[in-house]
Scaffold this active site. Sequence first.
Site, PDB file in Angstrom:
ATOM      1  CB  CYS A   1      -1.033   0.044   1.065  1.00  0.00           C
ATOM      2  SG  CYS A   1      -2.522   0.965   0.981  1.00  0.00           S
TER       3      CYS A   1
ATOM      4  CG  HIS B   1      -3.084  -3.382   3.966  1.00  0.00           C
ATOM      5  ND1 HIS B   1      -2.060  -2.668   4.499  1.00  0.00           N
ATOM      6  CD2 HIS B   1      -3.803  -2.456   3.025  1.00  0.00           C
ATOM      7  CE1 HIS B   1      -2.176  -1.293   4.276  1.00  0.00           C
ATOM      8  NE2 HIS B   1      -3.076  -1.154   3.646  1.00  0.00           N
TER       9      HIS B   1
ATOM     10  CD  GLU C   1      -0.125  -5.320   5.954  1.00  0.00           C
ATOM     11  OE1 GLU C   1      -0.598  -4.295   5.993  1.00  0.00           O
ATOM     12  OE2 GLU C   1      -0.044  -6.102   4.935  1.00  0.00           O
TER      13      GLU C   1
END
Length: 182
Positions: free
Chosen positions: A79, A164, A166
Amino acid sequence: MRVAVMALQGAFIEHEQVLKRLGVETFEVRQLADWQQHKDALILPGGESTVQMRLLSQLALHGPVREAILNGLPVFGTCAGMILLSEGRLATMDIRVRRNAYGRQLGSFHTEGQVVGLGDHIPMTFIRAPYIEEILSSRSEILAEVNGHIVAARQGNQLVTSFHPELDPDLRLHRYFLQMVA
């Protein structure tokens, strides 16, 4: 393997948690002294790219980080991290990025898509996400698109995603990055 995680602002803790699950040692970079530690790779997390860029400059990290990446340090930008690696910022990757391409926070969404080399059904969480408007050289390779927009790419030791990884339980993108490092 030891991975530096830029911890100036944004979703750095989530990356650290994923790397810990994968058995990888991490450390946070908050100042130049942190940066000078041994590292095998770097993660530039999502967050606010303008704030991160300003802090990189104020903390005298911009030059050393850019130089290390240009000299081959593997880096994964998610991002805002993708924005930092693009044209006009750290400018280490030959991509032009459109910031906040999907609108404000309310424009955030989740989908699944295909990533070259990783297969289908990769979870993708977009939060005020950018996308890659243009690949500027043949050195950059498109890895994923969503609705006709480039959302993941690779150039040498640099990996970027608009989304994202994660924030999702799927570890394939982080594993892919670690294979790049190895």
